[in-house]
Design an enzyme around this catalytic site. Structure first.
Site, PDB file in Angstrom:
ATOM      1  N   MET A  15      57.509  40.368  29.886  1.00  0.00           N
ATOM      2  CA  MET A  15      57.390  40.424  31.391  1.00  0.00           C
ATOM      3  C   MET A  15      56.691  39.166  31.659  1.00  0.00           C
ATOM      4  SD  MET A  15      58.923  42.968  32.715  1.00  0.00           S
ATOM      5  CE  MET A  15      58.105  43.170  34.213  1.00  0.00           C
ATOM      6  N   ASN A 104      51.486  47.837  34.882  1.00  0.00           N
ATOM      7  CA  ASN A 104      51.735  49.352  35.344  1.00  0.00           C
ATOM      8  C   ASN A 104      50.442  49.620  35.173  1.00  0.00           C
ATOM      9  OD1 ASN A 104      54.533  49.132  36.067  1.00  0.00           O
ATOM     10  ND2 ASN A 104      55.076  49.832  34.085  1.00  0.00           N
ATOM     11  N   SER A 130      58.988  45.656  39.444  1.00  0.00           N
ATOM     12  CA  SER A 130      60.071  46.490  38.759  1.00  0.00           C
ATOM     13  C   SER A 130      61.094  45.513  38.771  1.00  0.00           C
ATOM     14  CB  SER A 130      60.515  47.660  39.735  1.00  0.00           C
ATOM     15  OG  SER A 130      61.518  48.262  39.064  1.00  0.00           O
ATOM     16  N   LYS A 185      54.588  51.490  43.246  1.00  0.00           N
ATOM     17  CA  LYS A 185      55.257  51.256  41.739  1.00  0.00           C
ATOM     18  C   LYS A 185      55.378  52.540  41.168  1.00  0.00           C
ATOM     19  CE  LYS A 185      57.481  49.832  38.403  1.00  0.00           C
ATOM     20  NZ  LYS A 185      56.766  49.158  37.282  1.00  0.00           N
ATOM     21  N   HIS A 188      57.857  54.670  42.645  1.00  0.00           N
ATOM     22  CA  HIS A 188      59.116  54.339  42.420  1.00  0.00           C
ATOM     23  C   HIS A 188      59.528  54.486  40.935  1.00  0.00           C
ATOM     24  CE1 HIS A 188      61.564  51.218  40.109  1.00  0.00           C
ATOM     25  NE2 HIS A 188      62.287  51.051  40.965  1.00  0.00           N
ATOM     26  N   ASN A 189      58.749  54.764  40.042  1.00  0.00           N
ATOM     27  CA  ASN A 189      59.175  55.063  38.758  1.00  0.00           C
ATOM     28  C   ASN A 189      59.401  56.571  38.382  1.00  0.00           C
ATOM     29  OD1 ASN A 189      58.573  52.400  38.190  1.00  0.00           O
ATOM     30  ND2 ASN A 189      57.501  52.902  36.363  1.00  0.00           N
ATOM     31  N   GLU A 192      62.496  56.953  39.871  1.00  0.00           N
ATOM     32  CA  GLU A 192      63.532  56.578  38.939  1.00  0.00           C
ATOM     33  C   GLU A 192      63.809  57.677  37.688  1.00  0.00           C
ATOM     34  OE1 GLU A 192      62.316  52.958  37.017  1.00  0.00           O
ATOM     35  OE2 GLU A 192      62.580  53.593  35.167  1.00  0.00           O
ATOM     36  N   ARG A 290      62.239  65.551  29.991  1.00  0.00           N
ATOM     37  CA  ARG A 290      62.244  64.632  28.831  1.00  0.00           C
ATOM     38  C   ARG A 290      60.995  65.196  27.867  1.00  0.00           C
ATOM     39  NH1 ARG A 290      61.686  58.240  30.999  1.00  0.00           N
ATOM     40  NH2 ARG A 290      63.058  58.488  32.448  1.00  0.00           N
ATOM     41  N   ARG A 449      46.055  87.472  47.043  1.00  0.00           N
ATOM     42  CA  ARG A 449      44.886  86.795  47.039  1.00  0.00           C
ATOM     43  C   ARG A 449      43.662  87.724  47.570  1.00  0.00           C
ATOM     44  NH1 ARG A 449      44.484  82.184  49.225  1.00  0.00           N
ATOM     45  NH2 ARG A 449      42.950  81.240  47.475  1.00  0.00           N
TER      46      ARG A 449
HETATM   47  P1  NBP Z   1      53.028  44.502  26.540  1.00  0.00           P
HETATM   48  O1  NBP Z   1      52.541  45.716  27.549  1.00  0.00           O
HETATM   49  O2  NBP Z   1      53.465  44.979  25.346  1.00  0.00           O
HETATM   50  O3  NBP Z   1      51.510  43.618  26.464  1.00  0.00           O
HETATM   51  C1  NBP Z   1      51.747  42.739  25.604  1.00  0.00           C
HETATM   52  C2  NBP Z   1      50.765  41.468  26.173  1.00  0.00           C
HETATM   53  O4  NBP Z   1      49.253  41.915  26.425  1.00  0.00           O
HETATM   54  C3  NBP Z   1      50.421  40.440  25.071  1.00  0.00           C
HETATM   55  O5  NBP Z   1      50.573  38.996  25.872  1.00  0.00           O
HETATM   56  C4  NBP Z   1      49.421  40.764  24.509  1.00  0.00           C
HETATM   57  O6  NBP Z   1      48.399  39.498  23.810  1.00  0.00           O
HETATM   58  C5  NBP Z   1      48.400  41.105  25.757  1.00  0.00           C
HETATM   59  N1  NBP Z   1      47.090  41.869  25.431  1.00  0.00           N
HETATM   60  C6  NBP Z   1      46.951  43.019  24.666  1.00  0.00           C
HETATM   61 BR1  NBP Z   1      48.415  44.089  24.001  1.00  0.00          BR
HETATM   62  N2  NBP Z   1      45.490  43.253  24.496  1.00  0.00           N
HETATM   63  C7  NBP Z   1      45.113  42.233  25.171  1.00  0.00           C
HETATM   64  C8  NBP Z   1      43.536  41.987  25.360  1.00  0.00           C
HETATM   65  N3  NBP Z   1      42.618  42.856  24.924  1.00  0.00           N
HETATM   66  N4  NBP Z   1      43.272  40.878  25.718  1.00  0.00           N
HETATM   67  C9  NBP Z   1      44.242  39.820  26.193  1.00  0.00           C
HETATM   68  N5  NBP Z   1      45.701  40.120  26.013  1.00  0.00           N
HETATM   69  C10 NBP Z   1      46.005  41.290  25.690  1.00  0.00           C
HETATM   70  O7  NBP Z   1      53.856  43.255  27.480  1.00  0.00           O
HETATM   71  P2  NBP Z   1      55.082  43.682  28.548  1.00  0.00           P
HETATM   72  O8  NBP Z   1      56.207  44.525  28.180  1.00  0.00           O
HETATM   73  O9  NBP Z   1      55.312  42.297  28.752  1.00  0.00           O
HETATM   74  O10 NBP Z   1      54.478  44.315  29.781  1.00  0.00           O
HETATM   75  C11 NBP Z   1      53.459  43.382  30.350  1.00  0.00           C
HETATM   76  C12 NBP Z   1      53.223  44.512  31.321  1.00  0.00           C
HETATM   77  O11 NBP Z   1      53.955  44.441  32.478  1.00  0.00           O
HETATM   78  C13 NBP Z   1      52.344  45.803  31.137  1.00  0.00           C
HETATM   79  O12 NBP Z   1      51.213  46.113  32.117  1.00  0.00           O
HETATM   80  C14 NBP Z   1      53.720  46.605  31.389  1.00  0.00           C
HETATM   81  O13 NBP Z   1      53.337  47.873  31.705  1.00  0.00           O
HETATM   82  C15 NBP Z   1      54.209  45.956  32.705  1.00  0.00           C
HETATM   83  N6  NBP Z   1      55.715  46.039  33.140  1.00  0.00           N
HETATM   84  C16 NBP Z   1      56.247  46.092  31.991  1.00  0.00           C
HETATM   85  C17 NBP Z   1      57.829  46.276  32.253  1.00  0.00           C
HETATM   86  C18 NBP Z   1      58.811  46.189  31.042  1.00  0.00           C
HETATM   87  O14 NBP Z   1      60.278  46.414  31.306  1.00  0.00           O
HETATM   88  N7  NBP Z   1      58.721  45.768  29.872  1.00  0.00           N
HETATM   89  C19 NBP Z   1      58.108  46.273  33.583  1.00  0.00           C
HETATM   90  C20 NBP Z   1      57.269  46.465  34.731  1.00  0.00           C
HETATM   91  C21 NBP Z   1      56.051  46.152  34.168  1.00  0.00           C
HETATM   92  P3  NBP Z   1      48.843  39.093  22.505  1.00  0.00           P
HETATM   93  O15 NBP Z   1      50.280  38.260  22.388  1.00  0.00           O
HETATM   94  O16 NBP Z   1      47.802  38.282  22.010  1.00  0.00           O
HETATM   95  O17 NBP Z   1      49.043  40.360  21.534  1.00  0.00           O
END
Ligand code: NBP
Length: 479
Positions: A15, A104, A130, A185, A188-189, A192, A290, A449
């Site tokens: 993301m 999120n 999103s 958001k 929204h989910n 969804e 689910r 009640r």
């Molecule tokens: P992830 O949710 O898988 O998070 C991975 C990232 O978090 C990496 O950059 C990782 O760094 C970093 N991180 C973690 Br884990 N622990 C950390 C810490 N203690 N300190 C600093 N960095 C840390 O990534 P994503 O799927 O790209 O999602 C990012 C956000 O966007 C999430 O909150 C997610 O809920 C939200 N989101 C995701 C989607 C989707 O479709 N995937 C959609 C909408 C929103 P590292 O590389 O050093 O491990």
């Protein structure tokens, strides 16, 4: 290091990486940071040509690279990681700077973080995003909450990278203060989840009652996608259903395990609704469906329970049934959106956010997972009557549901007769009928009640609270 970047992104997994690229492709200079430096290097090596990136190796460098007021986007795993990133970066920031949490997050966490950082003069902008990884890159729907000042500094940039609706307007708006963006958001989910469950029920009915193959059902969904059900989720449903597994040649949907996950935001939508006392039964049924699907042992132990035999429909009967399912799906969809918007209105009232429901519908028209032609209608309904108490109060939706209701009921009868579970359709119809009802059995509930707990009741003909002396002479007393 020179102060060169207009915005910075820390957290460069799918993301964050794609959002950073989106900003860069729109001409912004983007500072990059990730806990594990390899991700930063990879981004620059793979996509460095796309725009002006400023890679940095540690928080101090990252913060120093940002022009003031600093716009620092955090795209890390929600929860503890977000707090630890804030703990790391906040001491390096100055009053007027902004931390934009695009993860999120639960809105209550966002409210807490916003309050804590406000005391230090830092704007915390809890932002729902999103659209998944494709949306982050090509234009997501963006739901920022936070101060008016922060939106003034950030909004124009978000408007550049957001998806655009058919009328050209960006799919982003200032939702309101503190946790409002993440709240919206989350709902929204939840919507969804409900959309996906209702589509799933329509599919199962077409399969088990109409006797259609997945490929045939894909055609039905394709046709529906040219009408009032036109939406991203209906479109991808047709694609998934027409896909064949390369290894076996079977329909893809038949080789996938029928167990779905229910992650944070769907569950939160229901938990928050319970706290606010908002009936979101269609969304709740989607979360529970689910959850039930994942109980493999329970399902295995119950598989032999008796149920009705199949009653195949002939070709004409199946086609007529498919038309009824379209009506049921559409009517149920109106109800689940009604529930979701009710939840947003209730959250807005509870926390004093003054959320513009029409504007929310407008920014969901593109970029996000529930994007649909239908949202233009919802926007128009709220724009026409900003105080609309329920979407079902809109003449257009009420008229459509009225026209659909006979088929909707017929579909539920068929589903029940043939033993096809349709909790989403059923909950939506029950919600509709409960709202229409002249009298609800809640009167009996109040009597019970009062009987076992002296909880008192109100009368329809006099004001005040009353109690009946059930164990004695059954006289009524003022309570
Ligand atoms: P992830 O949710 O898988 O998070 C991975 C990232 O978090 C990496 O950059 C990782 O760094 C970093 N991180 C973690 Br884990 N622990 C950390 C810490 N203690 N300190 C600093 N960095 C840390 O990534 P994503 O799927 O790209 O999602 C990012 C956000 O966007 C999430 O909150 C997610 O809920 C939200 N989101 C995701 C989607 C989707 O479709 N995937 C959609 C909408 C929103 P590292 O590389 O050093 O491990």
């Amino acid at each position: 290091m020179a102060t060169t970047a207009q915005i910075g992104v820390t957290g460069l997994a799918v993301m964050g990486r794609n959002l950073a690229r989106n900003f860069a492709r729109k001409g912004y200079s983007v500072a990059l940071h990730n806990r594990t430096a390899a991700r930063t290097r990879e981004l620059v090596a793979q996509y460095g040509e796309e725009g002006a990136f400023v890679p940095t190796g540690n928080p101090a460098e990252f913060v120093a690279a940002l022009e003031r007021p600093r716009r620092l986007v955090v795209m890390v795993k929600a929860g503890g990681p977000t707090d630890s990133v804030i703990r790391e970066f906040a001491p390096l920031l100055e009053p007027g700077d902004m931390i934009v949490d695009g993860g999120n997050a639960h809105f209550a966490d966002t409210r807490r973080r916003e309050r804590e950082l406000r005391g230090r003069g830092i704007h915390f902008v809890g932002t729902g995003i999103s659209g998944g990884e494709e949306g982050a890159l090509h234009g997501p729907s963006i739901m920022p909450g936070g101060s008016v000042e922060s939106y003034a500094a950030l909004g124009p940039m978000l408007e550049e990278v957001a998806a655009k609706a058919a009328d050209g307007s960006p799919c982003v708006t200032h939702i309101g203060p503190d946790g409002s963006g993440h709240f919206v958001k989350t709902v929204h989910n939840g919507i969804e989840y409900a959309d996906m469950q209702l589509i799933g029920e329509a599919y199962q009915l077409l399969r088990d009652v109409a006797g259609y193959s997945p490929a045939r059902i894909a055609d039905v969904f394709r046709e529906w996608n040219t009408g009032r059900l036109d939406s991203y989720l209906v479109q991808i449903t047709a694609d998934v259903l027409s896909h064949r597994d390369a290894a076996t040649g079977k329909p893809f949907v038949d080789v996938v395990e029928d167990r779905a996950e229910q992650k944070g935001t769907g569950r939160w939508t229901v938990q928050i609704a319970l706290d606010l006392g908002v009936p979101v039964s269609s969304i709740a049924e989607a979360v529970f469906a689910r959850s039930l699907s994942g109980h493999a042992d329970l399902r295995a132990a119950s598989r032999a329970l008796p149920g009705p035999g199949a009653r195949p429909l002939d070709e004409a009967g199946a086609a007529a049934f498919a038309r009824q399912v379209e009506q049921a799906l559409y009517a149920s969809k109106i109800v689940s959106y009604t529930q979701g918007f009710h939840e947003i209105a209730a959250g807005s009232a509870e926390y004093g956010w003054d959320v513009d429901l029409g504007a929310v519908a407008a920014i969901w028209r593109n970029g996000c997972i529930i994007r649909a032609a239908f949202l233009d209608r919802i926007r128009a309904a709220y724009d026409a009557r900003p105080g609309l108490p329920s979407l079902l109060g809109d003449e257009g939706f009420a008229g459509e549901i009225g026209a659909a209701q006979d088929d909707w009921r017929a579909v539920l009868v068929a589903a029940t007769r043939q033993g096809v579970p349709v909790p989403g359709f059923a909950a939506a119809l029950a919600h509709y009928d409960a709202l229409r009802a002249e009298r609800l059995p809640a009167a009996l509930t109040q009597g019970q009640r009062d009987y076992f707990g002296a909880h008192t009741y109100r009368r329809v003909d006099r004001s005040g609270s009353f109690h009946t002396v059930w164990g004695g002479d059954r006289s009524e007393v003022d309570a």
